[in-house]
Design a protein around this motif. Sequence first.
Motif, short mmCIF file in Angstrom:
data_model
loop_
_atom_site.label_atom_id
_atom_site.label_comp_id
_atom_site.label_asym_id
_atom_site.label_seq_id
_atom_site.Cartn_x
_atom_site.Cartn_y
_atom_site.Cartn_z
N ASN A 32 0.82 -1.21 0.00
CA ASN A 32 0.00 0.00 0.00
C ASN A 32 0.85 1.27 0.00
O ASN A 32 0.41 2.31 -0.46
CB ASN A 32 -0.95 0.01 1.20
N LEU A 33 2.06 1.20 0.52
CA LEU A 33 2.96 2.35 0.49
C LEU A 33 3.68 2.47 -0.85
O LEU A 33 4.07 3.56 -1.26
CB LEU A 33 3.99 2.24 1.61
N ALA A 34 3.85 1.36 -1.55
CA ALA A 34 4.61 1.36 -2.80
C ALA A 34 3.85 2.08 -3.92
O ALA A 34 4.48 2.75 -4.75
CB ALA A 34 4.92 -0.07 -3.22
N MET A 35 2.55 1.97 -3.97
CA MET A 35 1.79 2.58 -5.06
C MET A 35 1.88 4.11 -5.04
O MET A 35 2.23 4.71 -6.07
CB MET A 35 0.34 2.12 -5.03
N PRO A 36 1.64 4.79 -3.93
CA PRO A 36 1.81 6.25 -3.95
C PRO A 36 3.26 6.67 -4.13
O PRO A 36 3.54 7.69 -4.76
CB PRO A 36 1.28 6.71 -2.59
N LEU A 37 4.19 5.89 -3.60
CA LEU A 37 5.60 6.22 -3.75
C LEU A 37 6.02 6.16 -5.21
O LEU A 37 6.77 7.02 -5.69
CB LEU A 37 6.45 5.27 -2.90
N GLN A 38 5.52 5.18 -5.94
CA GLN A 38 5.81 5.09 -7.37
C GLN A 38 5.25 6.30 -8.10
O GLN A 38 5.91 6.86 -8.98
CB GLN A 38 5.21 3.81 -7.96
N SER A 39 4.07 6.73 -7.74
CA SER A 39 3.47 7.90 -8.38
C SER A 39 4.27 9.17 -8.10
O SER A 39 4.46 10.00 -8.98
CB SER A 39 2.04 8.09 -7.90
N VAL A 40 4.77 9.32 -6.88
CA VAL A 40 5.57 10.49 -6.53
C VAL A 40 6.88 10.51 -7.32
O VAL A 40 7.29 11.55 -7.83
CB VAL A 40 5.84 10.53 -5.00
N ILE A 41 7.51 9.36 -7.42
CA ILE A 41 8.78 9.28 -8.16
C ILE A 41 8.55 9.57 -9.65
O ILE A 41 9.31 10.33 -10.26
CB ILE A 41 9.43 7.89 -7.95
N ASP A 42 7.50 8.99 -10.22
CA ASP A 42 7.20 9.26 -11.63
C ASP A 42 6.92 10.74 -11.87
O ASP A 42 7.41 11.33 -12.84
CB ASP A 42 6.00 8.44 -12.09
N THR A 43 6.15 11.36 -10.99
CA THR A 43 5.83 12.77 -11.14
C THR A 43 7.07 13.64 -10.99
O THR A 43 7.25 14.62 -11.71
CB THR A 43 4.76 13.19 -10.11
N ALA A 44 7.96 13.29 -10.07
CA ALA A 44 9.19 14.07 -9.88
C ALA A 44 10.09 13.99 -11.11
O ALA A 44 10.67 15.00 -11.52
CB ALA A 44 9.93 13.57 -8.65
N ALA A 61 -2.33 9.35 -16.20
CA ALA A 61 -1.91 7.94 -16.16
C ALA A 61 -1.86 7.41 -14.73
O ALA A 61 -2.23 6.26 -14.48
CB ALA A 61 -0.54 7.79 -16.82
N ILE A 62 -1.43 8.24 -13.79
CA ILE A 62 -1.38 7.82 -12.39
C ILE A 62 -2.78 7.54 -11.87
O ILE A 62 -3.02 6.55 -11.15
CB ILE A 62 -0.65 8.87 -11.54
N GLN A 63 -3.74 8.39 -12.23
CA GLN A 63 -5.11 8.18 -11.79
C GLN A 63 -5.69 6.89 -12.36
O GLN A 63 -6.37 6.12 -11.65
CB GLN A 63 -5.99 9.37 -12.18
N LEU A 64 -5.42 6.64 -13.63
CA LEU A 64 -5.94 5.42 -14.25
C LEU A 64 -5.27 4.17 -13.68
O LEU A 64 -5.94 3.15 -13.45
CB LEU A 64 -5.75 5.48 -15.77
N LEU A 65 -3.97 4.23 -13.43
CA LEU A 65 -3.28 3.10 -12.84
C LEU A 65 -3.80 2.82 -11.43
O LEU A 65 -4.01 1.66 -11.06
CB LEU A 65 -1.77 3.35 -12.80
N SER A 66 -4.01 3.87 -10.66
CA SER A 66 -4.54 3.69 -9.30
C SER A 66 -5.93 3.07 -9.34
O SER A 66 -6.24 2.18 -8.55
CB SER A 66 -4.60 5.03 -8.57
N LEU A 67 -6.77 3.53 -10.25
CA LEU A 67 -8.11 2.96 -10.39
C LEU A 67 -8.04 1.49 -10.77
O LEU A 67 -8.76 0.65 -10.22
CB LEU A 67 -8.91 3.74 -11.42
N LEU A 68 -7.14 1.16 -11.68
CA LEU A 68 -6.99 -0.22 -12.11
C LEU A 68 -6.51 -1.12 -10.97
O LEU A 68 -7.07 -2.20 -10.73
CB LEU A 68 -6.01 -0.29 -13.28
#
Length: 84
Positions: A32-44, A61-68
């Motif tokens: 559960n911590l890895a998913m937001p961390l991946q999004s933060v790294i991608d955005t940075a 893309a982050i929103q769609l991946l999170s939904l999926l």
Amino acid sequence: MPANTSASNVMPPIDTSYKRIIAIALPVLLANLAMPLQSVIDTAIVGNMNETAKLAGMGLAIQLLSLLLVSFYNTPPLVYPRKL
């Protein structure tokens, strides 16, 4: 239903020790911590690029991946039904 039940139908006691609970909860916590961390790294990384359209695309893309990913949290009971 008959009053007498065979020994094969008796459920074993559930192990509720803290070690067992933490052993189950720790991988879930890390996932559960890895998913937001991946999004933060991608955005940075994409945020350092000069084009704002790439950052906007990454946000979508982050929103769609999170939904999926969140939509698959409840599918294992459907895919692997319990044996009764």
